[in-house]
Design a protein around this motif. Structure first.
Motif, PDB file in Angstrom:
ATOM      1  N   LYS A 267       0.839  -1.207   0.000  1.00  0.00           N
ATOM      2  CA  LYS A 267       0.000   0.000   0.000  1.00  0.00           C
ATOM      3  C   LYS A 267       0.872   1.255   0.000  1.00  0.00           C
ATOM      4  O   LYS A 267       0.581   2.232  -0.681  1.00  0.00           O
ATOM      5  CB  LYS A 267      -0.930   0.000   1.213  1.00  0.00           C
ATOM      6  N   SER A 271       0.961   4.223  -2.852  1.00  0.00           N
ATOM      7  CA  SER A 271       0.734   5.619  -2.462  1.00  0.00           C
ATOM      8  C   SER A 271       1.918   6.494  -2.836  1.00  0.00           C
ATOM      9  O   SER A 271       1.753   7.636  -3.270  1.00  0.00           O
ATOM     10  CB  SER A 271       0.502   5.729  -0.952  1.00  0.00           C
ATOM     11  N   LEU A 274       1.799   7.247  -6.535  1.00  0.00           N
ATOM     12  CA  LEU A 274       0.695   8.178  -6.829  1.00  0.00           C
ATOM     13  C   LEU A 274       1.082   9.599  -6.424  1.00  0.00           C
ATOM     14  O   LEU A 274       0.788  10.564  -7.121  1.00  0.00           O
ATOM     15  CB  LEU A 274      -0.576   7.751  -6.082  1.00  0.00           C
ATOM     16  N   GLN A 307      -8.156   4.593 -10.403  1.00  0.00           N
ATOM     17  CA  GLN A 307      -9.264   4.199  -9.531  1.00  0.00           C
ATOM     18  C   GLN A 307      -8.918   2.908  -8.786  1.00  0.00           C
ATOM     19  O   GLN A 307      -9.122   2.790  -7.578  1.00  0.00           O
ATOM     20  CB  GLN A 307     -10.483   3.985 -10.437  1.00  0.00           C
ATOM     21  N   HIS A 310      -6.174   3.520  -6.103  1.00  0.00           N
ATOM     22  CA  HIS A 310      -6.733   4.155  -4.900  1.00  0.00           C
ATOM     23  C   HIS A 310      -7.571   3.152  -4.118  1.00  0.00           C
ATOM     24  O   HIS A 310      -7.525   3.111  -2.894  1.00  0.00           O
ATOM     25  CB  HIS A 310      -7.580   5.376  -5.285  1.00  0.00           C
ATOM     26  N   THR A 313      -5.364   0.873  -2.023  1.00  0.00           N
ATOM     27  CA  THR A 313      -4.747   1.498  -0.834  1.00  0.00           C
ATOM     28  C   THR A 313      -5.784   1.735   0.262  1.00  0.00           C
ATOM     29  O   THR A 313      -5.437   1.829   1.427  1.00  0.00           O
ATOM     30  CB  THR A 313      -4.078   2.847  -1.164  1.00  0.00           C
ATOM     31  N   LYS A 314      -7.059   1.827  -0.118  1.00  0.00           N
ATOM     32  CA  LYS A 314      -8.088   2.199   0.877  1.00  0.00           C
ATOM     33  C   LYS A 314      -8.759   1.013   1.551  1.00  0.00           C
ATOM     34  O   LYS A 314      -9.358   1.168   2.610  1.00  0.00           O
ATOM     35  CB  LYS A 314      -9.164   3.060   0.207  1.00  0.00           C
TER      36      LYS A 314
END
Ligand code: 4AD
Ligand code: MG
Length: 479
Positions: A267, A271, A274, A307, A310, A313-314
């Protein structure tokens, strides 16, 4: 220090009306009667810089400024008249450092296929796509070191030439200086490796794990990050003969700590990219969308690239046991309709089609599977009390399948030695490995992340040959 500036810096600083020097490769040139517009790119950023040159003044030199040529330009940085860019350079001086014959330069203005670009891998870094990919590859490598450094891990350089087979799979490249035309033989007619460079049979490493374990049992927290070699004859979009692997190894971590670290680590990596490569990632997101649009509806990814990143990672990864995975597969409509090529039953090695079903169809997010049958895993994994499974963990990703393989290690000397015997792993060669269990053994764990598989996931590319500068695959070692 050179006096020219990187285009990435020029675009960021925007020091208007100053004289600057830039150097780079010509992407395009167009001209009218009065002025020529030259886009140059130096690799520092996705963006090219527009050079404006008066035709009358530069007529001679402009003839040699063609796509692919390398030029140096000195001029004034000014606000651009055009809508495409904020700034441009009014050329005062142009020097051609290297011409590129327009007839034979392979990279033309039109879009080229990835297959074609693989054949010109010596030049493909001059394209937008590969520029973006290799800048991201750099950022991702940097993120690996940042992550571990911040958490008290030590970077351990494990050997590339070894005498052991860490995975016990026998997929090794031999390293030898013996004359293959006149191989020395023993009295029994076997190859006499005592005459070889190291006085024994050696190969390129398939994993730095065994040495990383020695490191962990003294330094506590270590990681390796280096080239890894496998002579498996798999011509797939997920396999390389030479790839890079990151292998953390942690004293006093059990399998659950291991899973937590693996999830947190990947993760973080996503991040980091990104955050640090927004422009290149935006470009790849658009590329991914175009690529997906050409696919059949049922083969299309449910999410766009950014998308999906993200999303990963969430959300927390799903954690299940191998037995639960088999149960899910057996109950699936895919199984019932006979859609799997490899039949599902407890004890089998999960094939990529099964892994992808679990990740893409059933859970629709990354999955960590633990507790694999001991028969299908390496000798060093900790044996579970049930006597038939081991404390292994595989992390499975959408579109990729296995991205991480790891385990808690067997720290009990007797059990380890017993398992090595059963699996015909030579204990004399690995005497040093066994000694860590004899002297001050302790619970410990680790895993291996395939760096190029992580690159595939982050960049949305479909073929592993396109995320490493110079791929090594069966029958292919050009460049
Ligand atoms: O699952 P593997 O074989 O695990 C090991 O080598 C352990 N010694 C790791 C450890 O516990 N320290 O490989 C780990 C990962 C795979 O999950 C995959 O991502 C990648 O390495 N990998 C490859 N990547 C590209 N090409 C290949 N041929 C690969 N083989 C493995
Ligand atoms: Mg594996």
């Amino acid at each position: 220090m050179p006096t020219h500036q990187l285009i990435a810096k020029v675009l960021k600083n925007n020091a208007l009306n100053e004289s600057i020097t830039v150097k780079g490769w010509v992407r395009t040139k167009r001209a009218n009667k009065n002025v020529a517009f030259i886009a140059i790119n130096d690799g520092s950023s996705l963006q090219s810089l527009q050079i404006v040159a008066e035709v009358a003044k530069f007529e001679d030199v402009l003839r040699r400024v063609t796509t692919g040529a390398c030029i140096a330009v000195e001029g004034l940085l000014v606000p651009s008249q055009g809508k495409e860019q904020a700034v441009e350079v009014l050329a005062n001086h142009i020097a051609v450092l290297g011409e590129a014959d327009p007839e034979s330069y392979p990279l033309q203005k039109k879009a080229h296929s990835l297959e074609f670009l693989r054949e010109v891998a010596h030049l493909r870094m001059r394209t937008n796509t590969f520029g973006a990919i290799f800048r991201i590859r750099h950022a991702l490598s940097f993120a690996v070191h940042q992550y571990f450094n911040d958490r008290g891990f030590f970077y351990l350089h494990t050997p590339i030439i070894t005498a052991s087979d860490a995975e016990g799979a026998g997929q090794m490249f031999r390293v030898t200086t013996l004359d293959l035309e006149h191989v020395p033989k023993t009295a029994e007619g076997k190859v006499d490796y005592t005459q070889d460079f190291f006085g024994r049979s050696t190969n390129l490493t398939v994993s730095g794990q065994l040495e990383a374990e020695l490191g962990a049992l003294g330094l506590g927290l270590v990681y390796t990050f280096g080239p890894t070699f496998r002579a498996e004859n798999s011509n797939t979009t997920r396999h390389l003969a030479e790839f890079w692997m990151i292998e953390p190894e942690m004293a006093f971590y059990d399998i659950n700590d291991n899973m937590d670290l693996a999830e947190d680590f990947v993760k973080y990596l996503i991040s980091y990219v990104l955050e640090h490569c927004p422009e290149d990632m935006q470009f790849l997101d658009e590329r991914f969308a175009k690529e997906e649009a050409t696919k059949k509806a049922e083969e299309r990814s449910a999410m766009g690239l950014l998308q999906r990143l993200h999303f990963v990672t969430k959300h927390s990864f799903e954690r299940i046991t191998y037995s639960q995975a088999i149960e899910i597969l057996l109950n699936s409509s895919y199984h019932k309709k006979g859609k799997f090529v490899f039949p599902v039953q407890w004890g089998m090695d999960l094939q990529s089609e099964h892994e992808r079903y679990l990740v893409e169809k059933h859970f629709e997010k990354p999955v960590i599977i633990t507790g694999y049958p001991k028969e299908i895993k390496a000798f060093y994994m900790k044996q579970n009390p049930d006597g038939r499974t081991v404390a292994a963990m595989d992390v499975l990703f959408p579109g990729i399948g296995e991205i991480i393989g790891g385990s808690q290690r067997e720290e009990n000397l007797e059990k380890l030695s017993q398992r090595m015997q059963e699996m015909h792993v030579p204990q004399d060669v690995l005497w040093w490995y066994l000694e860590t269990r004899k002297f001050g053994t302790c619970p410990h764990s680790g895993f291996g992340l395939g760096f190029e598989r992580m690159m595939l996931f982050i960049t949305g590319m479909g073929n592993i040959r396109d995320v490493i500068p110079f791929p090594r695959t069966p029958k292919n070692a050009e460049f």
